[in-house]
Design a protein around this motif. Structure first.
Motif, PDB file in Angstrom:
ATOM      1  N   UNK A   1       0.826  -1.209   0.000  1.00  0.00           N
ATOM      2  CA  UNK A   1       0.000   0.000   0.000  1.00  0.00           C
ATOM      3  C   UNK A   1       0.855   1.252   0.000  1.00  0.00           C
ATOM      4  N   UNK A   2       1.992   1.224   0.686  1.00  0.00           N
ATOM      5  CA  UNK A   2       2.856   2.386   0.756  1.00  0.00           C
ATOM      6  C   UNK A   2       3.909   2.227   1.827  1.00  0.00           C
ATOM      7  N   UNK A   3       4.653   3.291   2.068  1.00  0.00           N
ATOM      8  CA  UNK A   3       5.718   3.289   3.066  1.00  0.00           C
ATOM      9  C   UNK A   3       5.554   4.489   3.986  1.00  0.00           C
ATOM     10  N   UNK A   4       6.210   4.431   5.154  1.00  0.00           N
ATOM     11  CA  UNK A   4       6.175   5.551   6.100  1.00  0.00           C
ATOM     12  C   UNK A   4       7.511   5.639   6.818  1.00  0.00           C
ATOM     13  N   UNK A   5       7.791   6.800   7.356  1.00  0.00           N
ATOM     14  CA  UNK A   5       8.999   7.003   8.162  1.00  0.00           C
ATOM     15  C   UNK A   5       8.723   8.118   9.162  1.00  0.00           C
ATOM     16  N   UNK A   6       8.807   7.805  10.434  1.00  0.00           N
ATOM     17  CA  UNK A   6       8.643   8.774  11.510  1.00  0.00           C
ATOM     18  C   UNK A   6       9.998   9.022  12.146  1.00  0.00           C
ATOM     19  N   UNK A   7      10.445  10.275  12.130  1.00  0.00           N
ATOM     20  CA  UNK A   7      11.761  10.633  12.672  1.00  0.00           C
ATOM     21  C   UNK A   7      11.591  11.654  13.792  1.00  0.00           C
ATOM     22  N   UNK A   8      12.182  11.365  14.936  1.00  0.00           N
ATOM     23  CA  UNK A   8      12.145  12.249  16.102  1.00  0.00           C
ATOM     24  C   UNK A   8      13.565  12.662  16.450  1.00  0.00           C
ATOM     25  N   UNK A   9      13.732  13.885  16.888  1.00  0.00           N
ATOM     26  CA  UNK A   9      15.068  14.371  17.217  1.00  0.00           C
ATOM     27  C   UNK A   9      15.074  15.274  18.436  1.00  0.00           C
ATOM     28  N   UNK A  10      16.177  15.234  19.180  1.00  0.00           N
ATOM     29  CA  UNK A  10      16.379  16.130  20.321  1.00  0.00           C
ATOM     30  C   UNK A  10      17.824  16.614  20.304  1.00  0.00           C
ATOM     31  N   UNK A  11      17.997  17.921  20.345  1.00  0.00           N
ATOM     32  CA  UNK A  11      19.329  18.532  20.336  1.00  0.00           C
ATOM     33  C   UNK A  11      19.426  19.481  21.522  1.00  0.00           C
ATOM     34  N   UNK A  12      20.496  19.349  22.278  1.00  0.00           N
ATOM     35  CA  UNK A  12      20.743  20.274  23.384  1.00  0.00           C
ATOM     36  C   UNK A  12      22.142  20.858  23.250  1.00  0.00           C
ATOM     37  N   UNK A  13      22.226  22.180  23.381  1.00  0.00           N
ATOM     38  CA  UNK A  13      23.507  22.890  23.364  1.00  0.00           C
ATOM     39  C   UNK A  13      23.649  23.677  24.658  1.00  0.00           C
ATOM     40  N   UNK A  14      24.819  23.631  25.253  1.00  0.00           N
ATOM     41  CA  UNK A  14      25.116  24.406  26.450  1.00  0.00           C
ATOM     42  C   UNK A  14      26.333  25.270  26.191  1.00  0.00           C
ATOM     43  N   UNK A  15      26.236  26.561  26.561  1.00  0.00           N
ATOM     44  CA  UNK A  15      27.315  27.508  26.309  1.00  0.00           C
ATOM     45  C   UNK A  15      28.431  27.414  27.328  1.00  0.00           C
ATOM     46  N   UNK A  16      29.290  28.429  27.323  1.00  0.00           N
ATOM     47  CA  UNK A  16      30.451  28.455  28.208  1.00  0.00           C
ATOM     48  C   UNK A  16      30.115  28.906  29.615  1.00  0.00           C
ATOM     49  N   UNK A  17      28.855  29.292  29.864  1.00  0.00           N
ATOM     50  CA  UNK A  17      28.421  29.621  31.216  1.00  0.00           C
ATOM     51  C   UNK A  17      27.123  28.890  31.502  1.00  0.00           C
ATOM     52  N   UNK A  18      26.662  28.969  32.732  1.00  0.00           N
ATOM     53  CA  UNK A  18      25.531  28.157  33.178  1.00  0.00           C
ATOM     54  C   UNK A  18      24.181  28.661  32.682  1.00  0.00           C
ATOM     55  N   UNK A  19      24.151  29.828  32.046  1.00  0.00           N
ATOM     56  CA  UNK A  19      22.888  30.399  31.593  1.00  0.00           C
ATOM     57  C   UNK A  19      22.610  30.066  30.135  1.00  0.00           C
ATOM     58  N   UNK A  20      23.574  30.286  29.261  1.00  0.00           N
ATOM     59  CA  UNK A  20      23.346  30.170  27.821  1.00  0.00           C
ATOM     60  C   UNK A  20      23.156  28.714  27.400  1.00  0.00           C
ATOM     61  N   UNK A  21      22.155  28.480  26.574  1.00  0.00           N
ATOM     62  CA  UNK A  21      21.896  27.137  26.086  1.00  0.00           C
ATOM     63  C   UNK A  21      20.645  27.107  25.231  1.00  0.00           C
ATOM     64  N   UNK A  22      20.379  25.948  24.628  1.00  0.00           N
ATOM     65  CA  UNK A  22      19.189  25.783  23.804  1.00  0.00           C
ATOM     66  C   UNK A  22      18.755  24.324  23.819  1.00  0.00           C
ATOM     67  N   UNK A  23      17.449  24.121  23.665  1.00  0.00           N
ATOM     68  CA  UNK A  23      16.843  22.787  23.532  1.00  0.00           C
ATOM     69  C   UNK A  23      15.961  22.798  22.292  1.00  0.00           C
ATOM     70  N   UNK A  24      16.067  21.758  21.493  1.00  0.00           N
ATOM     71  CA  UNK A  24      15.241  21.668  20.288  1.00  0.00           C
ATOM     72  C   UNK A  24      14.660  20.272  20.167  1.00  0.00           C
ATOM     73  N   UNK A  25      13.333  20.198  20.074  1.00  0.00           N
ATOM     74  CA  UNK A  25      12.632  18.955  19.788  1.00  0.00           C
ATOM     75  C   UNK A  25      12.072  19.053  18.370  1.00  0.00           C
TER      76      UNK A  25
END
Length: 445
Positions: A334-358
């Protein structure tokens, strides 16, 4: 790390749920076929070989238009029960697909022919796929094996030194920021210098895709880009294809890495005593009174005067990052499917700077009446970015630290107030980190 563990647990439970559902759908489809057709199951068996007579193991054998299928064993032998007269599809990597009807047959021995198109000889140009030998335009491809093997957080970094004629100018390394601008064959002034980016047939920015989700990257560098995309493609076109499901194969893939980053080529600052001597020397050359006495210099040499390395004080830790991607893919007639999930975390040179991406990306190919294929793609992500108020551009905090005087202390001494920061003309980089406030951004797409 707690987010990482929760992500893995949820993904594992979801993959098990999908697997059981897929099995249930397949069994339900078989039972439904038995009830509706009310036909006796027919046993088809045989051997699959190549042109030289060598048996081919693990060849996919699929009933056309259904999810019913099997594979050959290690000796190239297969056996399948089919509802009446059907068409079987034999597929194997590196060989051409072969279709044959079971009408009036019980034993079917199949010979598969090798495919004449080798891996890397097909190029996606935007609207169709073309064999590389038939191309008359300038098209380059990125080596995805090199990309996946490197700790790349943002896809822009994959173009650094990998494609001739493509330049990546590194602009920022702040967590969650766009790292660089990409130029194809120099900088253009038409509209803007950024090339057009097409991901699975849709225009999207490079920040919207995880490097581990990419199957291929092709770059159109000459007039062929403008001929297909108009003036928008005058600066070049980057065409990206993400991974899609494979017929007859249910796969669960997990890819994860962790990286540490340290700043390079930091300047070596003078200590307090040397700073006093050099400052006195400069004042003496200008004919001005000396700023420090010999007693002040001697006190600095004995450690009685503050001796602060401001850059070292604000670099509280190494920058860290980790990336985890997981995918569930499969398909049938009938067909094909692909589900892709990702998580990326970056932390800077100090305890405040950073990012999270889902991020989540789902694509599917649906076969319609064995003549048409419906392609559907869905994408969503959430990016959370934390910034210091005094370092929103990534440079302010460190520029101030470079200009600070090593004889200036961080805290007042002999005071009852804890962490009583000294402000030198309203400047104290350590105080900016701990008490200067933050910016918090949230991006949904």
């Amino acid at each position: 790390m707690r987010k990482f563990n929760v992500f893995i647990v949820l993904f594992t439970l979801f993959s098990l749920f999908i697997s059981e559902k897929a099995k249930g759908f397949e069994q339900a489809g078989i039972y439904s076929a038995k009830i509706e057709t009310n036909q006796q199951q027919q046993r088809i068996y045989g051997t699959v070989t190549d042109q030289n007579g060598e048996t081919l193991p693990f060849v996919t054998v699929l009933v056309k238009g259904t999810n019913i299928g099997t594979t050959t064993d290690e000796n190239g032998i297969y056996e399948i029960n089919v509802p009446g007269n059907v068409t079987l599809i034999f597929s194997y990597m590196g060989f051409k697909d072969y279709e044959i009807s079971t009408d009036g047959k019980t034993k079917l021995d199949v010979v598969l022919l090798e495919s004449t198109v080798r891996l890397g000889e097909v190029v996606v140009t935007g609207y169709n796929t073309v064999e590389r030998k038939h191309l008359a335009s300038s098209i380059e491809s990125v080596d995805m094996e090199r990309v996946v093997s490197r700790p790349i957080i943002k896809l822009q970094e994959a173009f650094a030194g990998t494609v001739p004629g493509v330049t990546m100018l590194q602009g920022s390394t702040l967590p969650g920021d766009v790292p660089a601008s990409i130029s194809i064959r120099g900088i253009s002034t038409l509209q803007n210098a950024e090339p057009l980016v097409i991901i699975d047939g849709m225009e999207q920015p490079l920040t919207d895709v995880d490097p581990n989700q990419v199957k291929s990257i092709n770059i159109l560098k000459d007039a062929a880009a403008a001929s297909m995309y108009g003036s928008r493609g005058a600066n070049g076109v980057i065409i990206i294809e993400t991974h899609r499901g494979t017929t007859g194969q249910f796969k669960v893939n997990v890819n994860s890495w962790f990286a540490l980053q340290n700043p390079l080529n930091l300047p070596k600052f003078v200590n307090s005593a040397d700073f006093m001597r050099l400052r006195n020397e400069a004042y003496s050359i200008q004919g001005q009174p000396l700023l420090y006495t010999d007693a002040d210099i001697q006190s600095a040499q004995e450690g009685k005067t503050p001796n602060t390395d401001w850059v070292k004080e604000i670099i509280e830790r190494p920058a860290t990052s980790y990336n985890t991607t997981a995918s569930i893919s499969g398909g049938g007639g009938v067909g094909t499917f692909n589900l892709m999930l990702g998580y990326i975390e970056e932390n800077g040179l100090n305890k405040i700077e950073g990012s999270d991406k889902f991020s989540a990306r789902f694509n599917t190919n649906i076969n319609i009446a064995d003549r048409f294929i419906l392609l559907a793609d869905f994408y969503a992500h959430r990016l959370k970015v934390d910034r210091l108020r005094r370092n929103n551009d990534g440079h302010g905090l460190y520029q101030i630290a470079w200009r600070m005087n090593p004889t200036q202390g961080i805290y007042y001494e002999n005071t009852d107030i804890p962490n009583h920061y000294m402000l030198h003309n309203d400047m104290n980089p350590v105080a900016f980190i701990n008490e200067g406030g933050t910016w918090n951004y949230m991006y949904d797409k």
